[in-house]
Design a protein around this motif. Structure first.
Motif, PDB file in Angstrom:
ATOM      1  N   GLN A   1      42.087  42.715  48.869  1.00 45.82           N
ATOM      2  CA  GLN A   1      40.898  42.069  49.423  1.00 45.82           C
ATOM      3  C   GLN A   1      41.013  40.553  49.360  1.00 45.82           C
ATOM      4  O   GLN A   1      40.361  39.858  50.114  1.00 45.82           O
ATOM      5  CB  GLN A   1      39.656  42.544  48.668  1.00 45.82           C
ATOM      6  N   THR A   2      41.824  40.049  48.439  1.00 45.79           N
ATOM      7  CA  THR A   2      42.005  38.607  48.311  1.00 45.79           C
ATOM      8  C   THR A   2      43.488  38.283  48.262  1.00 45.79           C
ATOM      9  O   THR A   2      44.296  39.056  47.760  1.00 45.79           O
ATOM     10  CB  THR A   2      41.333  38.058  47.032  1.00 45.79           C
TER      11      THR A   2
ATOM     12  N   GLU B   1      41.903  32.895  39.008  1.00 50.63           N
ATOM     13  CA  GLU B   1      40.627  33.004  38.307  1.00 50.63           C
ATOM     14  C   GLU B   1      39.472  33.003  39.314  1.00 50.63           C
ATOM     15  O   GLU B   1      38.519  33.764  39.184  1.00 50.63           O
ATOM     16  CB  GLU B   1      40.474  31.832  37.331  1.00 50.63           C
TER      17      GLU B   1
ATOM     18  N   LEU C   1      39.666  33.843  42.627  1.00 47.04           N
ATOM     19  CA  LEU C   1      39.742  34.967  43.563  1.00 47.04           C
ATOM     20  C   LEU C   1      39.716  36.327  42.876  1.00 47.04           C
ATOM     21  O   LEU C   1      39.396  37.331  43.497  1.00 47.04           O
ATOM     22  CB  LEU C   1      41.019  34.882  44.397  1.00 47.04           C
ATOM     23  N   GLY C   2      40.125  36.343  41.628  1.00 44.22           N
ATOM     24  CA  GLY C   2      40.255  37.603  40.900  1.00 44.22           C
ATOM     25  C   GLY C   2      41.723  37.876  40.621  1.00 44.22           C
ATOM     26  O   GLY C   2      42.590  37.588  41.443  1.00 44.22           O
ATOM     27  N   THR C   3      41.986  38.424  39.472  1.00 40.39           N
ATOM     28  CA  THR C   3      43.377  38.635  39.059  1.00 40.39           C
ATOM     29  C   THR C   3      44.090  39.696  39.889  1.00 40.39           C
ATOM     30  O   THR C   3      45.304  39.818  39.818  1.00 40.39           O
ATOM     31  CB  THR C   3      43.455  39.017  37.567  1.00 40.39           C
ATOM     32  N   ASP C   4      43.339  40.443  40.707  1.00 46.56           N
ATOM     33  CA  ASP C   4      43.973  41.444  41.561  1.00 46.56           C
ATOM     34  C   ASP C   4      44.414  40.865  42.906  1.00 46.56           C
ATOM     35  O   ASP C   4      44.945  41.584  43.748  1.00 46.56           O
ATOM     36  CB  ASP C   4      43.046  42.639  41.780  1.00 46.56           C
ATOM     37  N   ALA C   5      44.215  39.572  43.103  1.00 39.84           N
ATOM     38  CA  ALA C   5      44.645  38.928  44.343  1.00 39.84           C
ATOM     39  C   ALA C   5      46.168  39.018  44.474  1.00 39.84           C
ATOM     40  O   ALA C   5      46.889  38.910  43.485  1.00 39.84           O
ATOM     41  CB  ALA C   5      44.212  37.466  44.362  1.00 39.84           C
TER      42      ALA C   5
END
Length: 167
Positions: free
Chosen positions: A15-16, A144, A146-150
């Motif tokens: 998603q990111t 941080e 965007l999210g660590t799953d980016a």
């Protein structure tokens, strides 16, 4: 409902995405080096002694009293970006595809912020990104935000691959 064993598993795109400005969109390092060479006399600093990492070099310029070096870099970049940075149709199409698919796009670079912003504008990418992080620790800060799953994209090929998957 069970998946057909003969069917290829579907890959869900992230998603990111966090995109390396210099590796995937446009290399700003030659413009930076040219600015350093031209600014050395004005700043009164031996720019050859600055760290290779541009984030660390920015910290050092501040520490050594580089004055208004950010303003000088911004003006120099505005004047010369068209010579160093050209839009790439495949990169532009990839950014459009990611944005159209609802992906949040962040960009990171060790370059100082004025140079990064002008580069994004010159490359036609600034309106497609949600976040920009520059300097020391830029990748960590963008992850941080965007999210660590980016998914981290470092090359043009990786960018076009993920854009194809997003369609």
């Amino acid at each position: 409902m069970a998946e057909d064993p003969g069917e290829e598993p579907r890959v869900t795109p992230a998603q990111t995405v966090a995109i390396d400005l210099d590796g995937a969109l446009g290399d700003t390092r030659p413009l930076w080096r040219n600015w350093l060479a031209s600014a050395e006399v004005v700043l009164g600093i031996d720019t050859g002694a600055l760290p290779a990492d541009r984030g660390e070099a920015a910290v050092e310029l501040d520490r050594r009293g580089g004055g208004n070096w950010r303003t000088l870099l911004e003006r120099f970049s505005e004047d010369r970006a068209p010579v160093y940075l050209r839009r790439d149709a495949a990169v532009s199409a990839s950014l459009r595809a990611l944005a159209a698919a609802g992906r949040e796009i962040g960009v990171f670079t060790d370059a100082p912020e004025p140079l990064a912003r002008i580069a994004l504008a010159q490359l036609g990418a600034e309106r497609r990104i949600a976040a920009l992080e520059t300097g020391v620790g830029a990748l960590d800060r963008i992850l941080e935000a965007l999210g660590t799953d980016a998914v981290v994209i470092r090359t043009r090929d990786e960018l076009t691959d993920i854009a194809r998957a997003a369609k």
